[in-house]
Every structure is written in structure tokens, then in C-alpha cells.
Design an enzyme around this catalytic site. Structure first.
Site, PDB file in Angstrom:
ATOM      1  N   LYS A 274       0.868  -1.194   0.000  1.00  0.00           N
ATOM      2  CA  LYS A 274       0.000   0.000   0.000  1.00  0.00           C
ATOM      3  C   LYS A 274       0.893   1.228   0.000  1.00  0.00           C
ATOM      4  O   LYS A 274       2.043   1.155   0.452  1.00  0.00           O
ATOM      5  CB  LYS A 274      -0.883   0.002   1.254  1.00  0.00           C
TER       6      LYS A 274
ATOM      7  N   ASP B 224      -6.974   4.479  -4.553  1.00  0.00           N
ATOM      8  CA  ASP B 224      -7.645   4.372  -3.253  1.00  0.00           C
ATOM      9  C   ASP B 224      -8.240   5.765  -3.016  1.00  0.00           C
ATOM     10  O   ASP B 224      -8.447   6.523  -3.987  1.00  0.00           O
ATOM     11  CB  ASP B 224      -6.650   3.956  -2.149  1.00  0.00           C
TER      12      ASP B 224
HETATM   13  P1  NDP Z   1     -12.832   8.155  -2.859  1.00  0.00           P
HETATM   14  O1  NDP Z   1     -11.747   9.136  -2.654  1.00  0.00           O
HETATM   15  O2  NDP Z   1     -13.378   7.935  -4.219  1.00  0.00           O
HETATM   16  O3  NDP Z   1     -14.089   8.492  -1.902  1.00  0.00           O
HETATM   17  C1  NDP Z   1     -13.934   8.546  -0.524  1.00  0.00           C
HETATM   18  C2  NDP Z   1     -15.272   8.966   0.073  1.00  0.00           C
HETATM   19  O4  NDP Z   1     -15.208   8.822   1.483  1.00  0.00           O
HETATM   20  C3  NDP Z   1     -15.625  10.406  -0.211  1.00  0.00           C
HETATM   21  O5  NDP Z   1     -17.021  10.555  -0.252  1.00  0.00           O
HETATM   22  C4  NDP Z   1     -15.034  11.106   1.012  1.00  0.00           C
HETATM   23  O6  NDP Z   1     -15.670  12.345   1.303  1.00  0.00           O
HETATM   24  C5  NDP Z   1     -15.331  10.110   2.091  1.00  0.00           C
HETATM   25  N1  NDP Z   1     -14.327  10.233   3.152  1.00  0.00           N
HETATM   26  C6  NDP Z   1     -12.985  10.086   3.047  1.00  0.00           C
HETATM   27  N2  NDP Z   1     -12.384  10.310   4.204  1.00  0.00           N
HETATM   28  C7  NDP Z   1     -13.370  10.606   5.066  1.00  0.00           C
HETATM   29  C8  NDP Z   1     -13.378  10.919   6.436  1.00  0.00           C
HETATM   30  N3  NDP Z   1     -12.244  11.017   7.138  1.00  0.00           N
HETATM   31  N4  NDP Z   1     -14.592  11.139   7.023  1.00  0.00           N
HETATM   32  C9  NDP Z   1     -15.743  11.062   6.299  1.00  0.00           C
HETATM   33  N5  NDP Z   1     -15.774  10.765   4.990  1.00  0.00           N
HETATM   34  C10 NDP Z   1     -14.615  10.538   4.398  1.00  0.00           C
HETATM   35  O7  NDP Z   1     -12.268   6.775  -2.234  1.00  0.00           O
HETATM   36  P2  NDP Z   1     -12.755   5.287  -2.517  1.00  0.00           P
HETATM   37  O8  NDP Z   1     -14.211   5.263  -2.732  1.00  0.00           O
HETATM   38  O9  NDP Z   1     -11.852   4.707  -3.533  1.00  0.00           O
HETATM   39  O10 NDP Z   1     -12.385   4.572  -1.130  1.00  0.00           O
HETATM   40  C11 NDP Z   1     -13.310   4.493  -0.044  1.00  0.00           C
HETATM   41  C12 NDP Z   1     -12.895   3.370   0.896  1.00  0.00           C
HETATM   42  O11 NDP Z   1     -12.865   2.128   0.174  1.00  0.00           O
HETATM   43  C13 NDP Z   1     -11.507   3.496   1.531  1.00  0.00           C
HETATM   44  O12 NDP Z   1     -11.536   2.927   2.816  1.00  0.00           O
HETATM   45  C14 NDP Z   1     -10.636   2.630   0.632  1.00  0.00           C
HETATM   46  O13 NDP Z   1      -9.482   2.176   1.287  1.00  0.00           O
HETATM   47  C15 NDP Z   1     -11.603   1.492   0.350  1.00  0.00           C
HETATM   48  N6  NDP Z   1     -11.294   0.693  -0.823  1.00  0.00           N
HETATM   49  C16 NDP Z   1     -11.199   1.270  -2.064  1.00  0.00           C
HETATM   50  C17 NDP Z   1     -10.935   0.479  -3.167  1.00  0.00           C
HETATM   51  C18 NDP Z   1     -10.955   1.026  -4.539  1.00  0.00           C
HETATM   52  O14 NDP Z   1     -10.921   0.226  -5.494  1.00  0.00           O
HETATM   53  N7  NDP Z   1     -11.030   2.328  -4.749  1.00  0.00           N
HETATM   54  C19 NDP Z   1     -10.650  -0.958  -3.033  1.00  0.00           C
HETATM   55  C20 NDP Z   1     -10.871  -1.474  -1.684  1.00  0.00           C
HETATM   56  C21 NDP Z   1     -11.148  -0.653  -0.641  1.00  0.00           C
HETATM   57  P3  NDP Z   1     -14.935  13.728   0.882  1.00  0.00           P
HETATM   58  O15 NDP Z   1     -15.101  13.826  -0.599  1.00  0.00           O
HETATM   59  O16 NDP Z   1     -15.678  14.751   1.649  1.00  0.00           O
HETATM   60  O17 NDP Z   1     -13.496  13.604   1.313  1.00  0.00           O
END
Ligand code: NDP
Length: 445
Positions: A126, A166
Site C-alpha cells: 500500500k 484508493d
Molecule cells: P474516494 O476518494 O473515491 O471516496 C472517498 C469517500 O469517502 C468520499 O465521499 C469522502 O468524502 C469520504 N471520506 C474520506 N475520508 C473521510 C473521512 N475522514 N470522514 C468522512 N468521509 C470521508 O475513495 P474510494 O471510494 O476509492 O475509497 C473508499 C474506501 O474504500 C476506503 O476505505 C478505501 O481504502 C476502500 N477501498 C477502495 C478500493 C478502490 O478500489 N477504490 C478498493 C478497496 C477498498 P470527501 O469527498 O468529503 O473527502
């Protein structure tokens, strides 16, 4: 926790002070592994756990770049190459101001078991940076990505380490990173990054895969109780890549997703989230969730607060780690919850997991439920290696087979170890045994 494992866990915690999220995931995994060590004393003799908790390599580097005003900016970059027993290191890059070494190590450690569970030949790693992409122009994002890759390129490669996206890293960032890798190395090495654009080596279904996979895994859990997504009332946290695609898939299967969130607040749309509008706002305009309220009737936006206040039969936490605590879990249970599928990594605190398990809620931990993203990244690597590209239908079919297989593996392992329906135990043991066997076979390295 088994006393033998507790002693090893305590040493790991003492050797890695201040890394709270890493401590949390190590403790959670060790909690499941006592019975495995009764059956496999060779794992203790081979110091498998001690080796597993020490990353094979950790790289920390300076990322200097210039902002649009000509100011100098300095960020910190990370890549933790955790374990390569099963294949090249594989895992995403996270760009978020909260990123530090402990968070990258927690994510890398989870990734080892998740990748093992997929059945694909990929190790765990990672990376990321404390860079905050929010409010930055395209040109700033590009300059940051180019600077980040100017150090990272020497550590990665299709047979070494294959990063992906991510939080804060999607198709745009992967494009800038790939461009800089190609420019520095003079190699069109498609297999060095996944999540690429479709016209230049990407795979169909990769953008949808994590969210879709989470819903497919949750549907498999629901089936064990004679249920499905049809007619369920669903709440999703986040509104990024994973959340949007989980919403789309859950609604395609007949559920109504009534709420989702971002880090500023959440929306409630009792008619069911309009996915096209959400994509337009979040993916195309790169706007805030608040903008949704003004563009659709009968929607309420709640600034701050917790999306888990909204009652649901299925909860899909898809934002970030530790976003769902014990109180929120108890509230959801009181409000009629049936199942939780973790789209994010470790979104439920240890207290929350305990609440769900004690209440008999179907609980799919992230390392199983969100493995569809990395599995489809491995399918992208397969397509790159054979210079082929598959149809959407074929790739989605492969993803579905993989998720159903992960569910079966977790479920069978939980049965085998005398705790039916405990997907946490099933995922941890099943992933661990595969990696431990490979580590022992490869000698003391
Ligand atoms: P994105 O950046 O596309 O979206 C993240 C979302 O979560 C946004 O809506 C963001 O809101 C919100 N968010 C992030 N940090 C916080 C926080 N501290 N408090 C509240 N809301 C928060 O990321 P992903 O959708 O790719 O990833 C989301 C999760 O899924 C993570 O845990 C990641 O590790 C996991 N994941 C992702 C994969 C992938 O293929 N992308 C694979 C496996 C797991 P805002 O816009 O306001 O920051």
C-alpha cells in the site's frame, strides 16, 4: 486472544509505537488465529507472525511540487511493500491529509489477507501521501503526481509492485502517474499500474468493481438467511468510487438506497439515490454532496452528523476507517439492521464489530467484502499480460465468480473452525493460512 499470540502481538505494538490503526488491525487478525496455531505448530516454529508483521520494505520519500501560484509545496510519500509470498506487491495509493506511516501499514497488512482471499497471485502492499487533492486544480494534481512518480518509479514494476487507486486516487491520477512512469523509464509497461483508462490498458468493470463486489458479497450473506437485496432499505457512507458503485449495484438488485455521505454531511433521499445525478456531481463536476439537495426534490441534506442515524436493513460503510463506532452500531441494530458489508477498509471499530456479532447481524469484513477491486485489478494485469481486453459482461462474470468464491471460502473456514457465520474469523484464517504456507515453503526470507 491466545496467550502465545498475545506475546507476539505485544512485541509488534512496542516495535511500532504510535501507529494506532496498524495496532488495531494486527490485534483484530491475531484474535482469530489462535485455533490455527493449535493445528499448525509449524507456523509458530517458523516465526510466521513475527515475519508477517514486519514489512519486507518501507519507502518514505519527499514529494516537492509547485502550486499554481508558484509556491513550493512539500509532501511526504510512502510505499510499504508488505509481503510478496503470493505474488508482486499489490495495493492502492491513498492521497489524503490524514495519511501517515501507521495508516499505510494498516492498509498494507489488511491487503495481504485480502489479496490471498481472492485466489489471485498477488502479494500485499500500500502507499500514498499526505497530499490533499481537494480544491487543487488539474495542473496541480498533475505536477504532484509527476513528482510522486519521479521517486516511486524505481521501486515498482509489473513483476515487483503494482499500485492502483484508493481514496483521492482515481482514473485521472493513475493517468498522470502512468504517463510519468513511461516518460522516465521509456517503457510502455501496462502491468505496472492498474485502474488505467480503457483506451490505454485499463479493464472494463475496474471502476465499478469494489462497490459491485461489496454488494455481491453482501447478497451472498443475505442468501444464507433466505433474503436478498430486493426490497431492502440501504444506507451507504461516502460518495466516492466505492460508495457510488455500491449504490448503483444495490439498486440494480432491487434495494432502495436512502442515504449517503461525504466528509461534510449526508443526504437523505427516500425515493432512492439518483445515481446519475450523484455521478454528475461527484465524478464530473467534482462537487460536494450538498449540491445534490438543490437539484432534486424531497431531499434533505444534514450538515455534519452521522449517516448511521438513518435506519436501514443493510448498511454499507464505504468511506474510511473507524467511521462506524459502537454507539452507531447499537443504533443501527435497534433500528432493524440485518447485514453490514464493508466497502471501506476497517470502517467499523472493534466495538462496532462486537455489537454486530453479538446481535447476530450478518457482518462482512472489508478484507473479504471489498476484495472485488483488487481482484479486478488482477484481471486487468491478466489482460495486460496477454495483450487482450475482455468485454464488460465477461469481466463482470469473473468478478461475480470471485466474490461468490470468497464468500464460500470464508463461510467454509468459519464452519471448519466451529464458528459458523463468523466471516471475520473465516476471512482472517483463510487468508492467513494461504500466505503462511507460502512463506514457509519459500524459506527464511
Ligand atoms: P474516494 O476518494 O473515491 O471516496 C472517498 C469517500 O469517502 C468520499 O465521499 C469522502 O468524502 C469520504 N471520506 C474520506 N475520508 C473521510 C473521512 N475522514 N470522514 C468522512 N468521509 C470521508 O475513495 P474510494 O471510494 O476509492 O475509497 C473508499 C474506501 O474504500 C476506503 O476505505 C478505501 O481504502 C476502500 N477501498 C477502495 C478500493 C478502490 O478500489 N477504490 C478498493 C478497496 C477498498 P470527501 O469527498 O468529503 O473527502
Amino acid at each position: 486472544m491466545d496467550a502465545r499470540l498475545e506475546a507476539i502481538r505485544d512485541t509488534v505494538l512496542a516495535r511500532n509505537p504510535g501507529e494506532g490503526e496498524f495496532h488495531q488491525t494486527v490485534t483484530e487478525v491475531f484474535d482469530s488465529l489462535g485455533p490455527v496455531h493449535d493445528r499448525h505448530p509449524e507456523f509458530l516454529e517458523g516465526a510466521v507472525l513475527e515475519r508477517l508483521c514486519e514489512p519486507e520494505r518501507q519507502i518514505i520519500f519527499r514529494v516537492p511540487w509547485t502550486d499554481d501560484a508558484g509556491g513550493f509545496q512539500i509532501n511526504r510519500g510512502f510505499r510499504v511493500e508488505f509481503n510478496s509470498a503470493l505474488g508482486p506487491y499489490k495495493g492502492g495509493l491513498r492521497f489524503h491529509p490524514s495519511v501517515n506511516l501507521g495508516i499505510i501499514k494498516f492498509l498494507g497488512f489488511e491487503q495481504i489477507f485480502k489479496n490471498a482471499l481472492t485466489g489471485m497471485p498477488i502479494g500485499g502492499g500500500k502507499g500514498g501521501s499526505d497530499f490533499d487533492p481537494r480544491g487543487r486544480s488539474d495542473a496541480e494534481i498533475m505536477r504532484f503526481c509527476q513528482s510522486f512518480m519521479t521517486e516511486l518509479y524505481r521501486h515498482i514494476g509489473e513483476y515487483t509492485d503494482v499500485p492502483a487507486g484508493d481514496i483521492g486516487v482515481g482514473g485521472r491520477e493513475i493517468g498522470y502517474l502512468f504517463g510519468q512512469y513511461k516518460r522516465i523509464t521509456n517503457r510502455y509497461e501496462s502491468g505496472v499500474l492498474t485502474g488505467k483508462g480503457i483506451s490505454w490498458g485499463g479493464s472494463l468493470v475496474r471502476p465499478e468493481a469494489t462497490g459491485y463486489g461489496t454488494v455481491i458479497f453482501t447478497e451472498e450473506m443475505l442468501k444464507t438467511r433466505g433474503q436478498s437485496f430486493e426490497g431492502q432499505r440501504v444506507v451507504v457512507s461516502g460518495s466516492g468510487n466505492v460508495a457510488i458503485n455500491a449504490i448503483a449495484k444495490a439498486q440494480a438488485l432491487g434495494a432502495t438506497v436512502v442515504a449517503c455521505s461525504d466528509s461534510s454531511g449526508y443526504i437523505v433521499d427516500e425515493a432512492g439515490i439518483d445515481v446519475d445525478l450523484l455521478r454528475q456531481i461527484k465524478e464530473i463536476e467534482r462537487g460536494r454532496l450538498k449540491d445534490y439537495e438543490a437539484r432534486r426534490s424531497a431531499v434533505s441534506y444534514v450538515e455534519g452528523g452521522s449517516v448511521w442515524d438513518i435506519d436501514a436493513t443493510v448498511a454499507l460503510p464505504c468511506a474510511t476507517q473507524n467511521e462506524l463506532d459502537g454507539d452507531a452500531a447499537a443504533r443501527l441494530v435497534r433500528n432493524g439492521l440485518l447485514a453490514v458489508g464493508e466497502g471501506a477498509n476497517m470502517p467499523s471499530t472493534r466495538d462496532a464489530v462486537a455489537v454486530f456479532q453479538q446481535a447476530g447481524i450478518l457482518f462482512g469484513p472489508g478484507k473479504a467484502a471489498n476484495a472485488g477491486g483488487v481482484a479486478t485489478s488482477a484481471l486487468e494485469m491478466q489482460q495486460n499480460a496477454s495483450r487482450d481486453s475482455w468485454s464488460f459482461a465477461h469481466t463482470e462474470e469473473r468478478l461475480t465468480e470471485i466474490m461468490v468464491g470468497i464468500h464460500e471460502r470464508c463461510s467454509a473456514t468459519a464452519d471448519e473452525y466451529g464458528d459458523p457465520g463468523n466471516y471475520v474469523l473465516g476471512a482472517n484464517i483463510s487468508g492467513f493460512v494461504k500466505v503462511a504456507d507460502a512463506m514457509l515453503a519459500q524459506g527464511l526470507i
